[in-house]
Every structure is written in structure tokens, then in C-alpha cells.
Scaffold this motif. Structure first.
Motif, mmCIF file in Angstrom:
data_model
loop_
_atom_site.group_PDB
_atom_site.id
_atom_site.type_symbol
_atom_site.label_atom_id
_atom_site.label_comp_id
_atom_site.label_asym_id
_atom_site.label_seq_id
_atom_site.Cartn_x
_atom_site.Cartn_y
_atom_site.Cartn_z
ATOM 1 N N UNK A 1 8.693 8.122 4.317
ATOM 2 C CA UNK A 1 10.100 8.488 4.153
ATOM 3 C C UNK A 1 10.268 9.368 2.917
ATOM 4 N N UNK A 2 11.429 9.964 2.793
ATOM 5 C CA UNK A 2 11.749 10.765 1.621
ATOM 6 C C UNK A 2 12.340 9.870 0.543
ATOM 7 N N UNK A 3 11.992 10.179 -0.708
ATOM 8 C CA UNK A 3 12.535 9.419 -1.844
ATOM 9 C C UNK A 3 12.874 10.390 -2.964
ATOM 10 N N UNK A 4 13.974 10.117 -3.638
ATOM 11 C CA UNK A 4 14.356 10.903 -4.797
ATOM 12 C C UNK A 4 13.629 10.329 -6.007
ATOM 13 N N UNK A 5 12.771 11.121 -6.615
ATOM 14 C CA UNK A 5 12.020 10.704 -7.800
ATOM 15 C C UNK A 5 12.627 11.406 -9.009
ATOM 16 N N UNK A 6 13.051 10.636 -9.985
ATOM 17 C CA UNK A 6 13.600 11.201 -11.213
ATOM 18 C C UNK A 6 12.464 11.798 -12.045
ATOM 19 N N UNK A 7 12.757 12.798 -12.884
ATOM 20 C CA UNK A 7 11.715 13.314 -13.780
ATOM 21 C C UNK A 7 11.168 12.189 -14.652
ATOM 22 N N UNK A 8 9.853 12.236 -14.958
ATOM 23 C CA UNK A 8 9.255 11.186 -15.780
ATOM 24 C C UNK A 8 8.083 11.751 -16.561
ATOM 25 N N UNK A 9 7.606 10.962 -17.531
ATOM 26 C CA UNK A 9 6.446 11.328 -18.342
ATOM 27 C C UNK A 9 5.469 10.172 -18.344
ATOM 28 N N UNK A 10 4.167 10.495 -18.338
ATOM 29 C CA UNK A 10 3.124 9.481 -18.437
ATOM 30 C C UNK A 10 2.340 9.700 -19.721
ATOM 31 N N UNK A 11 2.044 8.599 -20.414
ATOM 32 C CA UNK A 11 1.262 8.670 -21.645
ATOM 33 C C UNK A 11 -0.212 8.865 -21.308
ATOM 34 N N UNK A 12 -0.961 9.373 -22.276
ATOM 35 C CA UNK A 12 -2.383 9.658 -22.057
ATOM 36 C C UNK A 12 -3.285 8.455 -22.301
ATOM 37 N N UNK A 13 -2.734 7.303 -22.598
ATOM 38 C CA UNK A 13 -3.555 6.101 -22.762
ATOM 39 C C UNK A 13 -2.785 4.899 -22.239
ATOM 40 N N UNK A 14 -3.472 3.774 -22.149
ATOM 41 C CA UNK A 14 -2.841 2.570 -21.612
ATOM 42 C C UNK A 14 -2.177 1.757 -22.716
ATOM 43 N N UNK A 15 -1.338 0.844 -22.310
ATOM 44 C CA UNK A 15 -0.692 -0.053 -23.275
ATOM 45 C C UNK A 15 -1.726 -0.927 -23.979
ATOM 46 N N UNK A 16 -2.803 -1.274 -23.280
ATOM 47 C CA UNK A 16 -3.848 -2.082 -23.900
ATOM 48 C C UNK A 16 -4.422 -1.380 -25.121
ATOM 49 N N UNK A 17 -4.647 -0.073 -25.000
ATOM 50 C CA UNK A 17 -5.171 0.685 -26.133
ATOM 51 C C UNK A 17 -4.161 0.721 -27.276
ATOM 52 N N UNK A 18 -2.880 0.858 -26.939
ATOM 53 C CA UNK A 18 -1.838 0.942 -27.971
ATOM 54 C C UNK A 18 -1.709 -0.358 -28.748
ATOM 55 N N UNK A 19 -1.946 -1.477 -28.093
ATOM 56 C CA UNK A 19 -1.724 -2.759 -28.730
ATOM 57 C C UNK A 19 -2.951 -3.360 -29.383
#
Length: 58
Positions: free
Chosen positions: A35-53
Motif C-alpha cells: 500500500x501507499x504510505x505518507x512518510x515524513x522527512x526524517x534523519x538517521x544517526x551514523x551510530x547506534x544508541x548502544x555506542x552512544x551510551x
């Protein structure tokens, strides 16, 4: 304690996209119908939350 490196982000444009399984092969029930879905603009980080924490854990 070493500080985490700064994150960089990759931006993705929003729009109307086809999502879900639409082929003849195997798919889980939750993947269809296509089906069709409206996807809002978004950004992805270059690392995981595990690395950040990691600095919090140590």
C-alpha cells in the motif's frame, strides 16, 4: 572516561512511498498488502544508541 564522538546524520526526504510485501514469495501477515504510505522527512544517526551510551555504562 572518553567522550562519545559527535553524531552525524543522514537526511531522507518525505513523500508517498509504496510499502509492504507485494511479491509472490513468503511474507509475514503483517507485511501485506502492499500500500501507499505518507512518510515524513526524517534523519538517521551514523551510530547506534548502544555506542552512544557506552560512556554511561563504564
Amino acid at each position: 572516561m572518553q567522550a562519545s564522538p559527535p553524531l552525524s546524520f543522514t537526511a531522507f526526504e518525505g513523500g508517498i512511498y509504496e510499502v509492504g510485501h507485494g511479491g509472490p514469495g513468503f511474507a509475514f501477515d503483517s507485511e501485506g498488502p502492499r500500500h501507499q504510505a505518507l512518510i515524513e522527512p526524517f534523519r538517521l544517526a551514523d551510530s547506534t544508541c548502544d555506542e552512544c551510551g557506552l560512556d554511561i555504562v563504564h
